[in-house]
Design a protein around this motif. Structure first.
Motif: not given
Length: 306
Positions: A284-291
């Motif tokens: 979920a943190g990776v999604f936050t960084v990517c988006f």
């Protein structure tokens, strides 16, 4: 722009990256036993776990969209929902336990914060209630060896909807300063509770499968372990001072699942589930960084999506 406004805009990002540090620390300290047990799984089993994690995150984002819509009348974008999810799940590992909640709240448009506060309170209370209710029914079915108890699972979203309305009503009567915006879209709130129930059922399936695959638990023993996890999750959510429910969840899981698996196996299973939970939170943190490379306050023009 005042210095205070600048810091408020940067607060979600600061809490997010601090949460990442603590989240990685939790993964590092979980111990070799859980890693050894998880390492036994084949590639296709790991692929299944990855799909399961992505399904859980999608359900979480869908539920959050419903919670916000229930109190605001508008539907936030999926990308915004995933961003808020990453802030919540990673930020919760900061000691104090509420910083993920705060990061998500301050990532919202200032004019929507009171409604998102109400949405967030409902999310936590309903999540705790659904997890505890499902866990209790699974545990009762295993204890009595009567699967008929599981039929009551369908009532949980409706009970959650009634309970949250009762809680908000009591808070409004106790003290006027505790008044939170009331739901303007009960169907969306019911859908959110339903998504939370599906999430917890998916967790129950994984817990039962791990108990069987790793420790050879029988059908009712695996069901009892799944019920123990639901109860433990509910306890972890309600003990706010525990970051991510760490310690509380594992203690409750060991106490309740130990009856079915033995204390040693229950401890390893609790560590395995924490590892999976941390892994999902990091995704979920990776999604936050990517988006959102620079998390800050949501732009109002990107906030509404039908």
């Amino acid at each position: 722009m005042s210095m205070r406004s600048v810091w408020l805009r940067r607060l979600p990002a600061l809490l997010f990256w601090l949460g990442v540090v603590f989240c990685l620390g939790v993964a590092w300290k979980l111990g070799p036993d859980a890693l050894t047990a998880l390492a036994r799984f084949c590639a296709h089993e790991w692929a299944g776990l990855l799909v399961w994690m992505l399904a859980q995150l999608t359900l979480s984002a869908a539920a959050w969209r419903c919670y916000v819509a229930a109190y605001g009348g508008d539907w936030i974008r999926w990308s915004t929902a995933f961003r808020h999810l990453g802030l919540l799940l990673v930020g919760k590992y900061i000691p104090g336990g509420v910083f993920g909640f705060v990061a998500r709240l301050y990532a919202a448009d200032p004019g929507l914060r009171s409604r998102q506060l109400a949405a967030g309170v409902s999310e936590q209370l309903i999540g705790a209630g659904i997890a505890t209710g499902l866990g209790g029914l699974c545990y009762l079915a295993a204890w009595t060896r009567n699967a008929a108890w599981l039929a009551a699972i369908v009532l949980l979203p409706w009970l959650a909807l009634g309970a949250i309305k009762l809680v908000f009503g009591v808070l409004a009567r106790v003290h006027s300063k505790w008044v939170l915006p009331v739901s303007t879209h009960d169907r969306a709130l019911l859908f959110a509770a339903g998504a939370s129930l599906i999430q917890q059922m998916l967790w129950a399936v994984i817990v039962g499968w791990l108990a069987w695959a790793a420790f050879g638990a029988s059908g009712y023993a695996a069901l009892g372990a799944a019920g123990a996890y639901g109860i433990a999750v509910g306890a972890g959510i309600l003990v706010l001072i525990s970051p991510g429910g760490i310690g509380v969840r594992e203690g409750a899981m060991t106490a309740f699942a130990g009856i079915w698996l033995g204390v040693d196996h229950a401890l390893v299973l609790a560590a395995m589930l924490r590892l999976l939970s941390v892994g999902m939170d990091l995704i979920a943190g990776v999604f936050t960084v990517c988006f959102f490379p620079k998390p800050g306050i949501d732009s109002a023009e990107h906030e509404v999506s039908r």
